[in-house]
Design a protein around this motif. Structure first.
Motif, PDB file in Angstrom:
ATOM      1  N   GLN A 103      29.117  60.766  59.851  1.00  0.00           N
ATOM      2  CA  GLN A 103      29.133  59.729  60.742  1.00  0.00           C
ATOM      3  C   GLN A 103      28.372  58.600  60.513  1.00  0.00           C
ATOM      4  OE1 GLN A 103      27.715  62.307  64.006  1.00  0.00           O
ATOM      5  NE2 GLN A 103      29.599  63.173  64.172  1.00  0.00           N
ATOM      6  N   ALA A 104      27.367  58.751  60.150  1.00  0.00           N
ATOM      7  CA  ALA A 104      26.394  57.614  59.606  1.00  0.00           C
ATOM      8  C   ALA A 104      26.829  56.911  58.433  1.00  0.00           C
ATOM      9  CB  ALA A 104      24.861  57.948  59.200  1.00  0.00           C
ATOM     10  N   ARG A 105      27.520  57.457  57.559  1.00  0.00           N
ATOM     11  CA  ARG A 105      28.062  56.868  56.410  1.00  0.00           C
ATOM     12  C   ARG A 105      29.244  55.978  56.585  1.00  0.00           C
ATOM     13  NH1 ARG A 105      29.657  57.852  50.480  1.00  0.00           N
ATOM     14  NH2 ARG A 105      29.668  55.619  50.165  1.00  0.00           N
ATOM     15  N   GLU A 106      30.123  56.496  57.749  1.00  0.00           N
ATOM     16  CA  GLU A 106      31.208  55.747  58.333  1.00  0.00           C
ATOM     17  C   GLU A 106      30.873  54.521  58.904  1.00  0.00           C
ATOM     18  OE1 GLU A 106      33.835  57.995  60.817  1.00  0.00           O
ATOM     19  OE2 GLU A 106      34.082  59.314  58.908  1.00  0.00           O
ATOM     20  N   LYS A 107      29.603  54.480  59.471  1.00  0.00           N
ATOM     21  CA  LYS A 107      29.022  53.279  60.441  1.00  0.00           C
ATOM     22  C   LYS A 107      28.525  52.253  59.091  1.00  0.00           C
ATOM     23  CE  LYS A 107      27.440  50.448  63.370  1.00  0.00           C
ATOM     24  NZ  LYS A 107      28.420  49.480  63.984  1.00  0.00           N
ATOM     25  N   ALA A 108      27.907  52.744  58.234  1.00  0.00           N
ATOM     26  CA  ALA A 108      27.122  52.030  56.968  1.00  0.00           C
ATOM     27  C   ALA A 108      28.223  51.447  56.284  1.00  0.00           C
ATOM     28  CB  ALA A 108      26.510  53.055  55.994  1.00  0.00           C
ATOM     29  N   LYS A 109      29.365  52.244  56.033  1.00  0.00           N
ATOM     30  CA  LYS A 109      30.373  51.360  55.231  1.00  0.00           C
ATOM     31  C   LYS A 109      31.006  50.358  55.999  1.00  0.00           C
ATOM     32  CE  LYS A 109      32.300  54.990  52.485  1.00  0.00           C
ATOM     33  NZ  LYS A 109      33.474  56.251  52.353  1.00  0.00           N
ATOM     34  N   GLU A 110      31.133  50.348  57.337  1.00  0.00           N
ATOM     35  CA  GLU A 110      31.719  49.245  58.186  1.00  0.00           C
ATOM     36  C   GLU A 110      30.753  48.071  58.172  1.00  0.00           C
ATOM     37  OE1 GLU A 110      32.009  50.119  62.320  1.00  0.00           O
ATOM     38  OE2 GLU A 110      33.363  51.661  61.773  1.00  0.00           O
ATOM     39  N   THR A 111      29.315  48.241  58.385  1.00  0.00           N
ATOM     40  CA  THR A 111      28.332  47.209  58.222  1.00  0.00           C
ATOM     41  C   THR A 111      28.328  46.545  56.878  1.00  0.00           C
ATOM     42  OG1 THR A 111      27.026  48.615  59.761  1.00  0.00           O
ATOM     43  CG2 THR A 111      26.132  46.518  59.049  1.00  0.00           C
ATOM     44  N   MET A 112      28.524  47.433  55.986  1.00  0.00           N
ATOM     45  CA  MET A 112      28.294  46.840  54.359  1.00  0.00           C
ATOM     46  C   MET A 112      29.557  46.098  54.249  1.00  0.00           C
ATOM     47  SD  MET A 112      26.201  47.171  52.330  1.00  0.00           S
ATOM     48  CE  MET A 112      25.634  46.753  50.766  1.00  0.00           C
ATOM     49  N   LYS A 113      30.876  46.311  54.627  1.00  0.00           N
ATOM     50  CA  LYS A 113      31.850  45.349  54.775  1.00  0.00           C
ATOM     51  C   LYS A 113      31.585  44.051  55.054  1.00  0.00           C
ATOM     52  CE  LYS A 113      36.859  45.694  54.919  1.00  0.00           C
ATOM     53  NZ  LYS A 113      37.272  44.378  56.051  1.00  0.00           N
ATOM     54  N   LYS A 114      31.109  43.839  56.142  1.00  0.00           N
ATOM     55  CA  LYS A 114      30.776  42.632  56.842  1.00  0.00           C
ATOM     56  C   LYS A 114      29.784  41.756  55.927  1.00  0.00           C
ATOM     57  CE  LYS A 114      30.194  44.398  61.319  1.00  0.00           C
ATOM     58  NZ  LYS A 114      29.621  44.458  62.428  1.00  0.00           N
ATOM     59  N   ILE A 115      28.979  42.649  55.434  1.00  0.00           N
ATOM     60  CA  ILE A 115      27.743  41.901  54.796  1.00  0.00           C
ATOM     61  C   ILE A 115      28.242  41.442  53.610  1.00  0.00           C
ATOM     62  CG2 ILE A 115      25.442  42.406  53.518  1.00  0.00           C
ATOM     63  CD1 ILE A 115      24.574  44.095  55.786  1.00  0.00           C
ATOM     64  N   LYS A 116      29.047  42.289  52.863  1.00  0.00           N
ATOM     65  CA  LYS A 116      29.525  41.635  51.680  1.00  0.00           C
ATOM     66  C   LYS A 116      30.444  40.631  51.881  1.00  0.00           C
ATOM     67  CE  LYS A 116      28.619  45.447  48.294  1.00  0.00           C
ATOM     68  NZ  LYS A 116      29.490  46.628  47.613  1.00  0.00           N
ATOM     69  N   GLU A 117      31.173  40.511  52.584  1.00  0.00           N
ATOM     70  CA  GLU A 117      32.211  39.588  52.790  1.00  0.00           C
ATOM     71  C   GLU A 117      31.320  38.011  53.193  1.00  0.00           C
ATOM     72  OE1 GLU A 117      35.635  41.558  55.187  1.00  0.00           O
ATOM     73  OE2 GLU A 117      34.625  40.163  56.278  1.00  0.00           O
ATOM     74  N   SER A 118      30.396  38.386  54.038  1.00  0.00           N
ATOM     75  CA  SER A 118      29.314  37.213  54.193  1.00  0.00           C
ATOM     76  C   SER A 118      28.592  36.634  53.063  1.00  0.00           C
ATOM     77  CB  SER A 118      28.351  37.227  55.335  1.00  0.00           C
ATOM     78  OG  SER A 118      27.376  38.082  54.883  1.00  0.00           O
ATOM     79  N   MET A 119      28.227  37.556  52.037  1.00  0.00           N
ATOM     80  CA  MET A 119      27.579  37.102  50.941  1.00  0.00           C
ATOM     81  C   MET A 119      28.509  36.737  49.797  1.00  0.00           C
ATOM     82  SD  MET A 119      24.569  39.872  50.708  1.00  0.00           S
ATOM     83  CE  MET A 119      23.794  39.170  49.387  1.00  0.00           C
ATOM     84  N   LYS A 120      29.657  36.668  49.957  1.00  0.00           N
ATOM     85  CA  LYS A 120      30.795  36.562  48.990  1.00  0.00           C
ATOM     86  C   LYS A 120      30.957  37.309  47.769  1.00  0.00           C
ATOM     87  CE  LYS A 120      30.688  31.758  50.727  1.00  0.00           C
ATOM     88  NZ  LYS A 120      31.536  31.999  51.891  1.00  0.00           N
ATOM     89  N   ILE A 121      30.440  38.651  48.108  1.00  0.00           N
ATOM     90  CA  ILE A 121      30.549  39.581  47.062  1.00  0.00           C
ATOM     91  C   ILE A 121      31.706  40.625  47.160  1.00  0.00           C
ATOM     92  CG2 ILE A 121      28.293  39.113  45.959  1.00  0.00           C
ATOM     93  CD1 ILE A 121      27.091  41.374  47.770  1.00  0.00           C
ATOM     94  N   ASP A 122      32.684  40.075  48.015  1.00  0.00           N
ATOM     95  CA  ASP A 122      33.678  41.273  48.490  1.00  0.00           C
ATOM     96  C   ASP A 122      34.786  41.131  47.509  1.00  0.00           C
ATOM     97  OD1 ASP A 122      34.204  38.557  49.308  1.00  0.00           O
ATOM     98  OD2 ASP A 122      35.430  39.257  50.870  1.00  0.00           O
ATOM     99  N   TYR A 123      34.456  41.398  46.265  1.00  0.00           N
ATOM    100  CA  TYR A 123      35.574  41.208  45.196  1.00  0.00           C
ATOM    101  C   TYR A 123      36.686  42.390  45.469  1.00  0.00           C
ATOM    102  CZ  TYR A 123      31.867  38.515  43.276  1.00  0.00           C
ATOM    103  OH  TYR A 123      31.015  37.719  43.204  1.00  0.00           O
TER     104      TYR A 123
END
Ligand code: TRP
Length: 333
Positions: A313-333
């Motif tokens: 469950q924690a991993r699912e939440k972490a993946k969601e947050t990470m997606k937003k973070i990478k987009e904002s940092m422009k590293i969402d290749y």
């Protein structure tokens, strides 16, 4: 429902200091929040890198202790830090947002370095990059799950402040993505040791563990510090400076404690008798915890299951947050 995130380093079994200072507050809040509880094995390795076996064993030991005090896996996502690679990833990103000197000035880190002379040298000259940076990793622990509330003791406040600074810096550069966490300060002050030391701790050798058996409890309590001016059984004494009375107040009931206090002040109570009564009260207090724990000792597969489910469950939440973070940092290749 707001999100709570807290963590514990798996370096030993829980003692009464952990229970009254933290565990009890966690138990009281477990139904009110979406609750993530991290078994911080990666953080434990920052000062136990040379003892991986100890960390591994204590991941399971501490999980059993936590369930035994009434933390319910139905309410809480128990997870293992090292099984969430997003935390490690985020730590690297955050490390650009914090200066080395700011970490060196962190009061919690400073105190810990001075306590670990064997590992880090007399003046912290052998400090590792990993240990100095653990507050950055702790900021990743919290924000990876969008933790809004972090239950802490006062020793952890500088780490939370460091986390908030990282969050503000991140948001100012990459956009308003992260939440600034608030503290939920423990109501119980630090629990004193049986020797009267202000802190109960493993290294101080003055702790009562939740797993201590009757003989161990007996031996520890018989050695506890009482009012030094009370020599004879019928001397009048001051219970407020007696560790036996201090512990009665933690584990015995109010009526008994009133009686103990009055008798002690009037010189109508001997310390040996008082210690024997404390041993009883302590065993009564620990019994239900130990019985629950015994079940999990006999069913290690259930402990593994709790950690597996919580981590998933924690991993699912972490993946969601990470997606937003990478987009904002422009590293969402
Ligand atoms: N530093 C905490 C301790 O030593 C453990 C911890 C790890 C923690 N990650 C956390 C606490 C996140 C609060 C939030 O006890």
């Amino acid at each position: 429902m707001k999100t709570i995130l807290t963590g514990i380093r798996p370096t030993g079994n829980l003692h009464l200091g952990h229970y009254f200072g933290a565990g009890k507050t966690w138990r009281e809040n477990q139904e009110k929040y979406d609750f993530y509880l991290e078994i911080a094995d990666v953080q434990a390795l920052t000062d136990n890198f040379d003892n991986p076996e100890k960390v591994r064993t204590n991941v399971y030991e501490i999980t059993k202790d936590l369930i035994a005090i009434g933390l319910d896996p139905k309410n809480i996502h128990f997870f293992i830090q090292s099984k969430i690679p997003e935390i490690a990833e985020l730590t690297v990103f955050y490390s650009n947002l914090v200066t080395v000197s700011r970490l060196q000035r962190n009061p919690t880190v400073k105190t810990e370095i001075s306590q670990k002379k064997e590992l880090f040298g007399n003046n912290g000259e052998s400090i590792t990059y990993g240990f100095l940076g653990y507050p950055v990793s702790q900021a990743a622990d919290i924000t990876c799950f969008e933790g809004e509330i972090v239950p802490v003791g006062d020793d952890q406040l500088p780490l939370l402040e460091q986390c908030r600074e990282i969050v503000r810096k991140f948001n100012s550069i990459y956009g308003n993505i992260l939440k600034e966490p608030e503290q939920l300060l423990s109501k119980t002050p630090r629990i004193k040791g049986l020797d009267g030391n202000d802190k109960m701790g493993k290294s101080l050798g003055n702790a009562i563990y939740l797993v201590d058996d009757e003989k161990t409890i007996h031996d520890k309590i018989m050695k506890a510090i009482t009012d030094p001016n009370k020599i004879k059984k019928d001397d009048k004494a001051n219970p407020e400076i007696c560790m036996v009375y201090y512990y009665h107040k933690l584990v015995n009931n109010e009526d008994n404690n009133k009686k103990i206090c009055e008798e002690c002040k009037k010189g109508e109570r001997g310390c040996v008798q008082c210690k024997k009564e404390l041993i009883e009260a302590m065993n009564t207090f620990l019994k239900p915890i130990q019985e629950k724990r015994k079940y999990y000792d006999e069913h290690p597969e259930e402990v593994k299951k709790v950690l597996e489910n919580g981590t998933k469950q924690a991993r699912e939440k972490a993946k969601e947050t990470m997606k937003k973070i990478k987009e904002s940092m422009k590293i969402d290749y």
